[in-house]
Scaffold this motif. Structure first.
Motif, PDB file in Angstrom:
ATOM      1  N   THR A 192       0.835  -1.205   0.000  1.00 45.19           N
ATOM      2  CA  THR A 192       0.000   0.000   0.000  1.00 45.19           C
ATOM      3  C   THR A 192       0.870   1.256   0.000  1.00 45.19           C
ATOM      4  O   THR A 192       0.608   2.212  -0.741  1.00 45.19           O
ATOM      5  CB  THR A 192      -0.932   0.014   1.229  1.00 45.19           C
ATOM      6  OG1 THR A 192      -1.760  -1.146   1.203  1.00 45.19           O
ATOM      7  CG2 THR A 192      -1.811   1.249   1.243  1.00 45.19           C
ATOM      8  N   ALA A 193       1.918   1.251   0.822  1.00 42.62           N
ATOM      9  CA  ALA A 193       2.823   2.408   0.895  1.00 42.62           C
ATOM     10  C   ALA A 193       3.515   2.655  -0.445  1.00 42.62           C
ATOM     11  O   ALA A 193       3.596   3.795  -0.915  1.00 42.62           O
ATOM     12  CB  ALA A 193       3.866   2.185   1.991  1.00 42.62           C
TER      13      ALA A 193
ATOM     14  N   GLU B 236       1.015   3.902  -3.069  1.00 46.63           N
ATOM     15  CA  GLU B 236       0.628   5.284  -2.765  1.00 46.63           C
ATOM     16  C   GLU B 236       1.712   6.254  -3.214  1.00 46.63           C
ATOM     17  O   GLU B 236       1.419   7.328  -3.747  1.00 46.63           O
ATOM     18  CB  GLU B 236       0.359   5.424  -1.265  1.00 46.63           C
ATOM     19  CG  GLU B 236      -0.225   6.756  -0.844  1.00 46.63           C
ATOM     20  CD  GLU B 236       0.826   7.846  -0.629  1.00 46.63           C
ATOM     21  OE1 GLU B 236       0.481   9.036  -0.786  1.00 46.63           O
ATOM     22  OE2 GLU B 236       1.977   7.502  -0.322  1.00 46.63           O
TER      23      GLU B 236
ATOM     24  N   ARG C 106       1.135   9.097  -6.036  1.00 44.40           N
ATOM     25  CA  ARG C 106       1.413  10.512  -5.748  1.00 44.40           C
ATOM     26  C   ARG C 106       2.396  11.090  -6.759  1.00 44.40           C
ATOM     27  O   ARG C 106       2.261  12.246  -7.192  1.00 44.40           O
ATOM     28  CB  ARG C 106       1.943  10.637  -4.310  1.00 44.40           C
ATOM     29  CG  ARG C 106       2.054  12.059  -3.818  1.00 44.40           C
ATOM     30  CD  ARG C 106       2.055  12.160  -2.306  1.00 44.40           C
ATOM     31  NE  ARG C 106       2.524  10.975  -1.646  1.00 44.40           N
ATOM     32  CZ  ARG C 106       3.817  10.743  -1.356  1.00 44.40           C
ATOM     33  NH1 ARG C 106       4.741  11.610  -1.701  1.00 44.40           N
ATOM     34  NH2 ARG C 106       4.170   9.627  -0.728  1.00 44.40           N
TER      35      ARG C 106
ATOM     36  N   ILE D 169      -5.597  13.585  -4.167  1.00 42.25           N
ATOM     37  CA  ILE D 169      -4.704  12.813  -3.301  1.00 42.25           C
ATOM     38  C   ILE D 169      -5.511  12.042  -2.257  1.00 42.25           C
ATOM     39  O   ILE D 169      -5.232  10.874  -1.962  1.00 42.25           O
ATOM     40  CB  ILE D 169      -3.660  13.733  -2.635  1.00 42.25           C
ATOM     41  CG1 ILE D 169      -2.656  14.225  -3.701  1.00 42.25           C
ATOM     42  CG2 ILE D 169      -2.918  13.009  -1.516  1.00 42.25           C
ATOM     43  CD1 ILE D 169      -1.668  15.250  -3.200  1.00 42.25           C
ATOM     44  N   SER D 170      -6.550  12.677  -1.697  1.00 42.18           N
ATOM     45  CA  SER D 170      -7.410  11.992  -0.715  1.00 42.18           C
ATOM     46  C   SER D 170      -8.133  10.811  -1.363  1.00 42.18           C
ATOM     47  O   SER D 170      -8.193   9.716  -0.806  1.00 42.18           O
ATOM     48  CB  SER D 170      -8.438  12.964  -0.140  1.00 42.18           C
ATOM     49  OG  SER D 170      -7.794  14.007   0.557  1.00 42.18           O
TER      50      SER D 170
ATOM     51  N   SER E  92      -5.705   7.951  -2.104  1.00 43.54           N
ATOM     52  CA  SER E  92      -5.339   7.150  -0.931  1.00 43.54           C
ATOM     53  C   SER E  92      -6.388   6.085  -0.638  1.00 43.54           C
ATOM     54  O   SER E  92      -6.071   4.923  -0.369  1.00 43.54           O
ATOM     55  CB  SER E  92      -5.166   8.052   0.293  1.00 43.54           C
ATOM     56  OG  SER E  92      -4.084   8.937   0.104  1.00 43.54           O
TER      57      SER E  92
ATOM     58  N   VAL F 231      -6.236   3.413  -3.501  1.00 42.50           N
ATOM     59  CA  VAL F 231      -5.078   2.524  -3.366  1.00 42.50           C
ATOM     60  C   VAL F 231      -5.286   1.547  -2.214  1.00 42.50           C
ATOM     61  O   VAL F 231      -5.023   0.342  -2.343  1.00 42.50           O
ATOM     62  CB  VAL F 231      -3.781   3.334  -3.165  1.00 42.50           C
ATOM     63  CG1 VAL F 231      -2.628   2.433  -2.727  1.00 42.50           C
ATOM     64  CG2 VAL F 231      -3.406   4.062  -4.451  1.00 42.50           C
ATOM     65  N   ASN F 232      -5.776   2.051  -1.087  1.00 42.08           N
ATOM     66  CA  ASN F 232      -6.005   1.175   0.072  1.00 42.08           C
ATOM     67  C   ASN F 232      -7.012   0.072  -0.237  1.00 42.08           C
ATOM     68  O   ASN F 232      -6.803  -1.093   0.123  1.00 42.08           O
ATOM     69  CB  ASN F 232      -6.478   2.007   1.273  1.00 42.08           C
ATOM     70  CG  ASN F 232      -5.330   2.612   2.051  1.00 42.08           C
ATOM     71  OD1 ASN F 232      -4.691   1.961   2.868  1.00 42.08           O
ATOM     72  ND2 ASN F 232      -5.036   3.882   1.780  1.00 42.08           N
TER      73      ASN F 232
ATOM     74  N   TYR G   2       4.975  17.958  -1.942  1.00 45.97           N
ATOM     75  CA  TYR G   2       4.298  16.664  -1.777  1.00 45.97           C
ATOM     76  C   TYR G   2       5.278  15.498  -1.686  1.00 45.97           C
ATOM     77  O   TYR G   2       5.012  14.403  -2.172  1.00 45.97           O
ATOM     78  CB  TYR G   2       3.321  16.438  -2.939  1.00 45.97           C
ATOM     79  CG  TYR G   2       2.188  17.440  -2.956  1.00 45.97           C
ATOM     80  CD1 TYR G   2       1.094  17.306  -2.103  1.00 45.97           C
ATOM     81  CD2 TYR G   2       2.234  18.541  -3.812  1.00 45.97           C
ATOM     82  CE1 TYR G   2       0.061  18.227  -2.115  1.00 45.97           C
ATOM     83  CE2 TYR G   2       1.213  19.469  -3.829  1.00 45.97           C
ATOM     84  CZ  TYR G   2       0.127  19.313  -2.980  1.00 45.97           C
ATOM     85  OH  TYR G   2      -0.891  20.228  -2.986  1.00 45.97           O
TER      86      TYR G   2
ATOM     87  N   ASN H 203       7.491  12.555   0.408  1.00 48.90           N
ATOM     88  CA  ASN H 203       7.025  11.538   1.367  1.00 48.90           C
ATOM     89  C   ASN H 203       6.936  12.074   2.784  1.00 48.90           C
ATOM     90  O   ASN H 203       7.789  12.854   3.220  1.00 48.90           O
ATOM     91  CB  ASN H 203       7.986  10.344   1.387  1.00 48.90           C
ATOM     92  CG  ASN H 203       7.836   9.466   0.173  1.00 48.90           C
ATOM     93  OD1 ASN H 203       6.922   9.646  -0.629  1.00 48.90           O
ATOM     94  ND2 ASN H 203       8.727   8.516   0.026  1.00 48.90           N
TER      95      ASN H 203
ATOM     96  N   SER I  66       5.356   7.101   5.109  1.00 54.12           N
ATOM     97  CA  SER I  66       5.676   6.594   3.764  1.00 54.12           C
ATOM     98  C   SER I  66       7.132   6.202   3.661  1.00 54.12           C
ATOM     99  O   SER I  66       7.469   5.157   3.077  1.00 54.12           O
ATOM    100  CB  SER I  66       5.344   7.655   2.705  1.00 54.12           C
ATOM    101  OG  SER I  66       3.961   7.859   2.607  1.00 54.12           O
TER     102      SER I  66
END
Length: 440
Positions: free
Chosen positions: A54-55, A58, A62, A251-252, A255, A258-259, A409, A411, A415
């Motif tokens: 996930t990290a 993400e 980004r 971005i929200s 996230s 992706v999760n 933006y 990390n 992250s």
């Protein structure tokens, strides 16, 4: 109910497709091998892979949102050429092998359903259908098709309930790690990490997020012109504020997307290991030599239903993953040589871009003739990803912490910690596997 599901899928973006395509036939074969050979002993890897993948995804998403270009273009702009070439050397062979392995796996499973037709015939048929969809479907339709194909992955969650596992043993294996210090077990761990945290997903996620944000920016420019035509006033400062608000919202949304995508991927991983770890391992079937065996071995325990679920799942995930694999490869090659093209353009507007897709899929098909069994090819692909991923993850971490590229933006602490842990875990596993290969 269907309308609600349709609305939910429509709201999702590249993350859900990325997560679902991660469980391609290569992944399914790897998880099936792990379950058959070691029972429930590798279930604990799901607890580790979820936050790590996930990290990383993400970070990729980004990068795509902020730069609005693919990873390859970012490397060309901001890094020495040798870094770009290193990334290509470590990525392209594994992706082509993955495409070929997936095509072979789909053909083998289809042959199991219709034994009168040779597996290679199905492989050729699937290749033709895939190329038709990739080349002739508009990008928006293409993505919507991929989202609905994600539903086929839910089939894997059904299978363990046919086999009635001991849930106490399942929970114990999930939360208490088991490690065997031998070449075979470490090789399996590297394969699981490699097929779960795969380099082609890095390129795909970045490119798709970049495409999405470019599409929204074009729409904003159209809206700005409409305001001007209608006598309204929209200053550059107002436009910049609107862009920043939009970027924050993207971005929200990214996230969450992706999760959800990575959660789906890890759920399928968990239930596939669980299914084969109970149905096959407990029946004394500890080695899977063909994809057909992986599907057919469930039949005595769960009946015809589980066999059909497995077969349909492998074919469905192949149709989901191969467009992602070939598309990722095309973005890498096209951006390297400066060819204009993306999935938004029609074939006659981006011939070099689509030529790479066609060549990569055909090369994958031709791998059916070199004598490697589908399961071996699928497993070798996962191991190759496990060995090459650390190099690309190191590059990703540098890009995502480079203020010249990412601006404000870069990390955050979480992250960076998770990204570094991913790099270290995969690097140590790969080095240890190589060491065992030469000393045992």
């Amino acid at each position: 109910m269907f309308k609600k599901v349709k609305k939910f899928l429509k709201a999702l973006g590249p993350g859900i497709v990325t997560g679902a395509s991660d469980d391609d036939p290569s992944g399914i074969a790897t998880y099936s091998q792990a379950g058959a050979k070691y029972g429930l002993a590798t279930l604990w890897t799901v607890i580790i892979t979820f936050p790590l993948m996930t990290a990383i995804q993400e970070i990729c998403a980004r990068i795509g949102l902020i730069t609005t270009v693919g990873l390859t273009t970012t490397l060309k702009k901001h890094y020495p050429k040798w870094v770009l070439y290193l990334m290509i050397i470590f990525s392209v062979p594994a992706i082509v092998l993955n495409i070929g392995a997936d095509i072979a796996g789909m053909g083998a499973v289809a042959h199991l359903i219709f034994p009168a037709v040779h597996a290679i015939v199905f492989s050729v048929l699937f290749t033709g259908i895939l190329l038709f969809f990739i080349i002739y479907l508009p990008y928006s339709t293409f993505v919507s098709v991929l989202k609905y194909l994600c539903l086929t992955l839910m089939l894997y969650i059904v299978v363990p309930f046919f086999t009635r596992p001991d849930w106490t043993a399942v929970m114990k294996a999930t939360f208490i790690p088991t490690i065997k210090w031998n070449k075979e077990f470490i090789g399996m761990l590297v394969a699981i990490l490699g097929t779960t945290i795969s380099p082609y997903l890095f390129f795909w996620q970045t490119a798709m997020e970049a495409e999405d944000v470019k599409s929204l920016k074009r729409q904003m420019m159209v809206n700005k012109r409409l305001v001007s035509i209608n006598g309204g006033k929209l200053t550059g400062k107002d436009h910049k504020k609107k862009e920043n608000r939009l970027l924050g919202l993207l971005i929200s949304k990214m996230s969450l997307d992706v999760n959800l995508g990575m959660l789906l991927s890890n759920m399928i991983m968990f239930f596939t290991i669980l299914a084969t770890g109970t149905a096959l391992y407990n029946q004394g079937i500890h080695q899977i030599d063909t994809v057909e065996q992986a599907a057919k071995a469930l039949e005595p325990v769960a009946g015809k239903a589980s066999y059909l679920l497995f077969a349909l799942g492998v074919i469905g995930t192949g149709f989901l993953a191969i467009p992602v694999l070939s598309g990722s490869l095309s973005y890498i090659i096209s951006e390297t040589f400066g060819w204009k093209g993306n999935l938004d353009r029609k074939f006659n507007q981006a011939k070099p871009f689509y030529a790479v897709i066609i060549i990569s899929v055909i090369l994958g098909l031709l791998m059916n003739y070199i004598g490697i069994s589908p399961v071996d090819a699928l497993l070798y692909t996962a191991i190759l990803y496990g060995v090459t991923s650390p190099v690309i993850i190191a590059i990703l971490l540098h890009i995502s912490n480079n203020r010249k590229v990412m601006g404000e933006y870069t990390n955050g602490r979480v992250s960076n910690i998770l990204g570094l842990l991913t790099f270290l875990l995969m690097a140590v596993s790969a080095i240890f596997l190589i060491y065992l290969q030469f000393t045992s």
